[in-house]
Scaffold this motif. Structure first.
Motif, PDB file in Angstrom:
ATOM      1  N   ASN A 140      -0.114  -1.557   9.507  1.00  0.00           N
ATOM      2  CA  ASN A 140       0.597  -2.706   8.935  1.00  0.00           C
ATOM      3  C   ASN A 140       1.124  -2.437   7.526  1.00  0.00           C
ATOM      4  N   GLN A 141       1.548  -1.212   7.292  1.00  0.00           N
ATOM      5  CA  GLN A 141       2.175  -0.848   6.020  1.00  0.00           C
ATOM      6  C   GLN A 141       3.531  -0.225   6.319  1.00  0.00           C
ATOM      7  N   THR A 142       4.507  -0.603   5.542  1.00  0.00           N
ATOM      8  CA  THR A 142       5.864  -0.092   5.716  1.00  0.00           C
ATOM      9  C   THR A 142       6.342   0.486   4.395  1.00  0.00           C
ATOM     10  N   CYS A 143       6.942   1.653   4.475  1.00  0.00           N
ATOM     11  CA  CYS A 143       7.490   2.299   3.274  1.00  0.00           C
ATOM     12  C   CYS A 143       9.000   2.050   3.234  1.00  0.00           C
ATOM     13  N   HIS A 144       9.456   1.465   2.136  1.00  0.00           N
ATOM     14  CA  HIS A 144      10.884   1.213   1.944  1.00  0.00           C
ATOM     15  C   HIS A 144      11.408   2.193   0.906  1.00  0.00           C
ATOM     16  N   ARG A 145      12.469   2.898   1.254  1.00  0.00           N
ATOM     17  CA  ARG A 145      13.081   3.861   0.333  1.00  0.00           C
ATOM     18  C   ARG A 145      14.567   3.562   0.175  1.00  0.00           C
ATOM     19  N   ILE A 146      15.043   3.761  -1.049  1.00  0.00           N
ATOM     20  CA  ILE A 146      16.483   3.757  -1.310  1.00  0.00           C
ATOM     21  C   ILE A 146      16.838   5.186  -1.690  1.00  0.00           C
ATOM     22  N   VAL A 172      15.612  10.306  -3.962  1.00  0.00           N
ATOM     23  CA  VAL A 172      14.964   9.015  -3.737  1.00  0.00           C
ATOM     24  C   VAL A 172      15.019   8.219  -5.041  1.00  0.00           C
ATOM     25  N   LEU A 173      15.706   7.080  -5.022  1.00  0.00           N
ATOM     26  CA  LEU A 173      15.804   6.235  -6.209  1.00  0.00           C
ATOM     27  C   LEU A 173      14.634   5.264  -6.309  1.00  0.00           C
ATOM     28  N   SER A 174      14.162   4.790  -5.158  1.00  0.00           N
ATOM     29  CA  SER A 174      13.102   3.796  -5.151  1.00  0.00           C
ATOM     30  C   SER A 174      12.254   3.997  -3.906  1.00  0.00           C
ATOM     31  N   GLU A 175      10.945   3.824  -4.072  1.00  0.00           N
ATOM     32  CA  GLU A 175      10.027   3.917  -2.932  1.00  0.00           C
ATOM     33  C   GLU A 175       8.957   2.845  -3.103  1.00  0.00           C
ATOM     34  N   THR A 176       8.857   1.966  -2.127  1.00  0.00           N
ATOM     35  CA  THR A 176       7.926   0.845  -2.199  1.00  0.00           C
ATOM     36  C   THR A 176       7.149   0.760  -0.897  1.00  0.00           C
ATOM     37  N   VAL A 177       5.833   0.600  -1.001  1.00  0.00           N
ATOM     38  CA  VAL A 177       5.003   0.399   0.176  1.00  0.00           C
ATOM     39  C   VAL A 177       4.741  -1.102   0.312  1.00  0.00           C
ATOM     40  N   ILE A 178       5.128  -1.660   1.450  1.00  0.00           N
ATOM     41  CA  ILE A 178       4.951  -3.085   1.728  1.00  0.00           C
ATOM     42  C   ILE A 178       3.715  -3.225   2.615  1.00  0.00           C
ATOM     43  N   VAL A 179       2.735  -3.979   2.141  1.00  0.00           N
ATOM     44  CA  VAL A 179       1.485  -4.144   2.872  1.00  0.00           C
ATOM     45  C   VAL A 179       1.511  -5.478   3.593  1.00  0.00           C
ATOM     46  N   GLY A 180       1.304  -5.441   4.903  1.00  0.00           N
ATOM     47  CA  GLY A 180       1.255  -6.657   5.704  1.00  0.00           C
ATOM     48  C   GLY A 180      -0.183  -7.063   5.988  1.00  0.00           C
ATOM     49  N   GLN A 181      -0.335  -8.155   6.688  1.00  0.00           N
ATOM     50  CA  GLN A 181      -1.673  -8.623   7.034  1.00  0.00           C
ATOM     51  C   GLN A 181      -2.210  -7.815   8.214  1.00  0.00           C
TER      52      GLN A 181
END
Length: 194
Positions: A140-146, A172-181
């Motif tokens: 339930n984790q997603t990595c978002h990259r620009i 890679v300009l931006s990297e964010t890990v989105i944590v879900g439930q």
């Protein structure tokens, strides 16, 4: 007459060999110039204040509901990187030297002898684009990259030789890990029975 023809043949062969080596050396130096220009431009633009590259909205319970790319900020980054790379390449040149033994094509003399000066100039056009990607980063984790992609098509010039170089670099300009439930796991397991 035979001596003159033989001398002309040797000179023609030497000139063909020199042009061939010049093209190879020019290609290598031009790729290096392009890579350095792109890396420096991206580093300089990354240090500037451009505003957030993306915005998020959350649901009432605090969970992430949506993620939107800030088009104005990304377009600013794209244009600044393209201009910086174009300026770095325009009118810029690289001084190099090619040993005479290398130009003659001899394996025994490769890298030996006096160096002939070589000035490489690369000029061309720059295209910058970006993509936003999502990939799995665990339970339930997603990595978002620009990712910013810079493509340069340059023409190289040296006395007696010219060529075309294409180089593409992704950063890679931006990297964010989105944590879900994490959902409750239901298996129907009741334990061991004896």
């Amino acid at each position: 007459m035979l001596g003159i023809l033989l001398a002309l043949g040797v000179l023609g062969l030497a000139e063909w060999r020199i042009h061939s080596v010049f093209e190879d050396v020019t290609y290598g130096y031009a790729k290096r110039m392009i890579t350095e220009a792109v890396n420096e431009a991206v580093e300089n633009v990354s240090q500037e204040e451009t505003g957030p590259l993306f915005t998020t909205s959350q649901a009432e319970d605090g969970s992430l509901q949506s993620l939107s790319i800030n088009a104005a900020a990304m377009n600013q980054v794209k244009s600044e990187v393209a201009l910086a790379v174009q300026e770095a390449l325009s009118g810029n040149h690289c001084e190099a030297g090619v040993p005479l033994g290398t130009l003659l094509g001899s394996a025994l003399l490769h890298g030996r002898g006096p160096s002939l000066p070589l000035r490489v100039t690369a000029d061309g056009n720059v295209q910058v684009d970006y993509e936003s990607t999502f990939s799995s980063a665990g339970m339930n984790q997603t990595c978002h990259r620009i990712i910013l992609t810079v493509q340069v098509q340059a023409f190289t010039y040296v006395p007696g030789a010219s060529g075309r170089v294409e180089e593409q670099t992704s950063v890679v300009l931006s990297e964010t890990v989105i944590v879900g439930q994490v959902p409750q796991l239901v298996t129907g397991w009741n334990g061991f029975s004896s």
